[in-house]
Scaffold this active site. Structure first.
Site, PDB file in Angstrom:
ATOM      1  CG  HIS A 174     -45.803  21.331  28.524  1.00  0.00           C
ATOM      2  ND1 HIS A 174     -45.589  19.986  28.620  1.00  0.00           N
ATOM      3  CD2 HIS A 174     -46.163  21.552  27.231  1.00  0.00           C
ATOM      4  CE1 HIS A 174     -45.817  19.409  27.458  1.00  0.00           C
ATOM      5  NE2 HIS A 174     -46.172  20.355  26.590  1.00  0.00           N
TER       6      HIS A 174
ATOM      7  CG  HIS B 258     -47.272  24.240  22.668  1.00  0.00           C
ATOM      8  ND1 HIS B 258     -46.341  23.493  21.988  1.00  0.00           N
ATOM      9  CD2 HIS B 258     -47.804  23.413  23.606  1.00  0.00           C
ATOM     10  CE1 HIS B 258     -46.322  22.254  22.476  1.00  0.00           C
ATOM     11  NE2 HIS B 258     -47.199  22.189  23.465  1.00  0.00           N
TER      12      HIS B 258
ATOM     13  NE  ARG C 239     -49.882  26.579  18.933  1.00  0.00           N
ATOM     14  CZ  ARG C 239     -49.719  25.306  19.263  1.00  0.00           C
ATOM     15  NH1 ARG C 239     -48.551  24.721  19.060  1.00  0.00           N
ATOM     16  NH2 ARG C 239     -50.699  24.613  19.772  1.00  0.00           N
TER      17      ARG C 239
ATOM     18  CG  ASN D  43     -44.878  22.008  19.068  1.00  0.00           C
ATOM     19  OD1 ASN D  43     -44.606  22.938  19.821  1.00  0.00           O
ATOM     20  ND2 ASN D  43     -46.061  21.431  19.057  1.00  0.00           N
TER      21      ASN D  43
ATOM     22  CG  ASP E 205     -44.700  18.764  24.056  1.00  0.00           C
ATOM     23  OD1 ASP E 205     -45.074  17.789  24.729  1.00  0.00           O
ATOM     24  OD2 ASP E 205     -45.447  19.722  23.775  1.00  0.00           O
TER      25      ASP E 205
ATOM     26  CG  HIS F 222     -45.606  13.913  23.645  1.00  0.00           C
ATOM     27  ND1 HIS F 222     -46.563  14.898  23.628  1.00  0.00           N
ATOM     28  CD2 HIS F 222     -46.164  12.841  23.034  1.00  0.00           C
ATOM     29  CE1 HIS F 222     -47.654  14.423  23.032  1.00  0.00           C
ATOM     30  NE2 HIS F 222     -47.438  13.180  22.651  1.00  0.00           N
TER      31      HIS F 222
ATOM     32  CG  ASP G 288     -49.707  20.622  26.711  1.00  0.00           C
ATOM     33  OD1 ASP G 288     -49.119  21.313  25.856  1.00  0.00           O
ATOM     34  OD2 ASP G 288     -50.097  19.459  26.487  1.00  0.00           O
TER      35      ASP G 288
ATOM     36  CG  HIS H 156     -54.756  24.604  18.059  1.00  0.00           C
ATOM     37  ND1 HIS H 156     -53.728  24.515  17.149  1.00  0.00           N
ATOM     38  CD2 HIS H 156     -54.525  23.646  18.981  1.00  0.00           C
ATOM     39  CE1 HIS H 156     -52.914  23.537  17.513  1.00  0.00           C
ATOM     40  NE2 HIS H 156     -53.367  23.001  18.624  1.00  0.00           N
TER      41      HIS H 156
END
Lengths: 309, 424
Positions: free
Chosen positions: B62, B64, B66, B96, B154, B181, B307, B311
């Site tokens: 899990h 991200h 990006r 995503n 997700d 999710h 997860d 950011h």
């Protein structure tokens, strides 16, 4: 006190001091020329990201009485529309020599966010559904003036408690000063059971009532609130008529409350919804006194935060 | 070339081994292990592993990364470097991105970039629905052919129950695991943090436990009805436990995952409107932390993933309600999870099963192991070393974590990835 961000972080001692200072400052407002030079040369920035009539003019008036200069900002027509972040906006305005920021914002915690990043005092003039500390201070000042004390009173707050920052600040403030706060309204507009634990800052000092009568019975103070429809985003109220009939304050409720109990409203009022038209004539309605006291309370806050340097 | 790891504590949850001994690697492949391996050759490199744990690389399902589309936050190069530093040698990246990984072209692009730039192996997860919009199924068949290993929306729940049922059924054709999710978006509407005392105090809309558990229960029912294996991502609340127990008893084909932040932090981290602690699902209460640990102990939750959600300050240094959800974590997955061993909740081997074997099973891939002939994916970990989490230590482009400035215990010292030996 470096900032005024919320009632939550104020001690009852500080609240008491601010109320006393406010009472003393009211005398200035009664003078033929209501102006003193105390804050001459200070520059106060009024940052209102959300519509406001009372609060904005009240702060402006408080600044003028104390001879502080003000700069106003409205989200419309500012660089906000060009995509500037609030932090950049405020840093730039700070560079213009601002000594204190008063901020109203539709998002909870924005004053706290600015306070973290700025070296000057920040005053919360209402943030989202969080708090509105100066409103609670002026409410407490009004009650103290009219009833002589804040201790041992029963304060009933009626309406959209969940979305009302005024209610949140009042619930904490009145309890801190020794009153007991009862809230009532549509159950889904009251704090969730888990959230209620937070609001009870003194054992037995806070109660959620699903029956209006329970909240109003023998109340010393009744505070009516507007439905914060703009903050709902989803339907809560079947119709305004349904609301008015079941949760609006009408003369028949006057039998429940104590004789001489105060009726308050932070404004703006939707007559015929949370208050029936007849309630304007209730002799112990102090809604305009609240507005007057707002100026004194804000003068006191400005003085406390600005007279130190 | 031969490499001998001497006298480390060898742990392989897949083979079920745990003893102090030597591990021999030859030409980037596992050659063998034993109490003591004696060889005398010129071309032999020896690493002294005394006091260290030696185990196969972690599999974080899990993450991200990006890329494509939000490379200012993270990209495949920086995200996988962070993974490497955390001893995570395989990552599965969520769809995503911008554009969403709902088309074979995007999957292929991710794999191409991974071949060019990645420090560890990358497994793309594709979207369940086109654009993750929850309206129409994505092209599972073509996505699988392009290299997708699972499907997930997700970040969003597939709220349309009939569509989710179709997704579970359609996934059977391609043996694609479905990862959910779990969040009922109506119950979490505008929610910012856990619903409770703190949300009341901060004036932030709360996310109730029911938003998660309602979704968990529906998805378990659909998994039972379709018989398709379901993986429940990032579980955070106590309320799930009785339903997970029930699902185990019923024999429903499911696995459940949690993340280190749900057994490490409580909502208190959010105090002062700390956007680095804003994550979805939100940090919960002490009771929830204890319940998640209990679920790990009971084996109701048997996968730990990070997860990892980078950011930048553009998304985080803003008003709390405008801040994006998520915190980085792939580099801290191991040290934070190791606290479960320190607290006596899980054995080392059990923990590694949750970090290596079980996540591999979810993706239906061969887990990294010490099996003879397997490609060397080995981590040398010092469970005792203490260090400060600084911006420089963090290998991600983004630094959004409540751990900044805090001390961590347990550090990856060396990673062996086939023929490469990387001292960290």
């Amino acid at each position: 006190m470096r900032h005024l961000l919320d009632i939550y972080s104020l001690s009852s001692e500080t609240i008491k001091e601010i109320l006393e200072l406010s009472e003393n400052l009211k005398e200035i407002l009664e003078r033929p020329i209501p102006k003193v030079p105390t804050l001459r040369g200070k520059l106060v920035l009024l940052l209102f990201y959300e519509p406001s009539t009372r609060t904005k003019f009240s702060f402006e008036r408080a600044c003028k009485v104390l001879s502080a200069d003000t700069m106003s900002f409205s989200a419309k027509g500012s660089s906000l529309e060009k995509g500037e972040t609030i932090l950049d906006t405020v840093k730039n305005l700070y560079a213009l020599g601002v000594n204190l920021v008063v901020i109203r914002h539709n998002l909870s915690g924005t004053p706290h966010f600015l306070a973290k990043h700025l070296k000057i005092p920040v005053v919360n003039a209402g943030d989202g559904i969080h708090e509105h500390p100066t409103q609670a201070l002026l409410d407490m000042l009004t009650v103290k003036e009219k009833l002589g004390t804040l201790a041992g009173l029963k304060v009933a707050i009626v309406g959209d408690i969940k979305h009302s920052r005024v209610a949140h600040s009042d619930i904490l403030g009145f309890q801190k000063m020794g009153s007991t706060v009862y809230v009532t309204g549509p159950a889904h507009l009251l704090p969730e059971p888990k959230e209620a634990e937070f609001f009870e800052i003194r054992p037995g000092g806070f109660k959620i009532c699903y029956k209006m009568e329970e909240a109003l019975r023998d109340a010393d103070v009744v505070i009516a609130l507007r439905i914060q429809r703009e903050r709902h985003g989803e339907p809560f109220i079947p119709t305004l008529q349904e609301y008015a009939e079941n949760f609006g304050l009408t003369p028949r409720h006057l039998e429940l409350i104590k004789e001489g109990a105060l009726l308050m409203h932070p404004g703006p009022i939707n007559w015929g919804v949370e208050l029936s038209y007849e309630m304007e004539k209730y002799p112990f309605q102090v809604i305009l006194e609240q507005v007057e006291n707002g100026v004194a309370v804000r003068m006191a806050v400005l003085l406390r935060l600005l007279s130190g340097d | 070339m031969k490499l001998l790891l001497k006298k480390g504590r060898l742990l392989d949850p897949t083979l079920g081994i745990d003893f102090i001994g030597d591990l021999l690697i030859e030409e980037g492949k596992i050659k063998g292990f034993g109490r003591e391996i004696e060889i005398s050759e010129k071309d032999l490199e020896i690493i002294d592993c005394r006091g260290k744990l030696v185990f196969p690389g972690l599999v974080d399902i899990h993450v991200h990364l990006r890329e494509p589309g939000e490379e200012w936050k993270e990209d495949i190069e920086s995200g996988t470097r962070a993974a490497l530093y955390g001893g995570v040698l395989r990552v599965a990246c969520m769809p995503n991105t911008k554009p969403v990984n709902d088309a074979p072209e995007v999957t292929s692009y991710i794999l191409k970039r991974a071949r060019e730039k990645a420090s560890v192996k990358v497994y793309p997860i594709a979207a369940i629905t086109k654009g993750q919009e929850g309206k129409e199924l994505a092209e599972f068949g073509r996505l699988k052919k392009a290299g997708a290993v699972a499907v997930s929306d997700d970040g969003k729940w597939v709220a349309d129950s009939s569509l989710m049922k179709r997704a579970l059924l359609y996934a059977k054709n391609f043996d694609l695991p479905v990862i959910s999710h779990c969040e009922d978006p109506k119950l979490s509407f505008r929610g910012q943090i856990n619903e409770g005392k703190l949300s009341a105090r901060l004036g932030l809309k709360g996310i109730p436990a029911s938003a998660e558990t309602v979704a968990v229960v529906r998805d378990l029912l659909l998994a039972r009805e379709t018989g398709t294996p379901l993986h429940l991502a990032h579980l955070s609340v106590k309320e799930n436990l009785p339903f997970l127990r029930w699902a185990k008893e019923e024999g429903i084909p499911f696995t459940a995952e949690t993340c280190p932040h749900y057994f490490t932090f409580t909502e208190k981290e959010v105090e002062g409107y700390n956007t680095n602690a804003k994550v979805n699902p939100p940090l919960r209460t002490e009771e929830d932390v204890e319940a998640i640990k209990e679920a790990l102990k009971e084996g109701l939750i048997e996968v730990i993933a990070s997860d990892h959600a980078p950011h930048s300050p553009l998304e985080k240094e803003v008003e709390f309600e405008l801040a994006s959800f998520g915190m980085i974590g792939v580099q801290f997955l191991l040290p934070l999870s190791f606290n479960l061993v320190r607290e006596g909740l899980l054995s080392e081997l059990k923990l590694l099963q949750y970090l290596i074997t079980n996540p591999s099973k979810v993706l239906k891939i061969e887990p990294p192991s010490f099996k003879e002939g397997a490609p060397a994916e080995v981590v040398i970990f010092d469970p005792e070393e203490r260090y400060l989490v600084t911006e420089d230590f963090i290998q991600s482009k983004s630094k959004n974590t409540p751990l900044l400035g805090r001390e961590l215990k347990g550090r990856v010292k060396t990673v062996i990835l086939e023929k490469r030996i990387i001292h960290l």
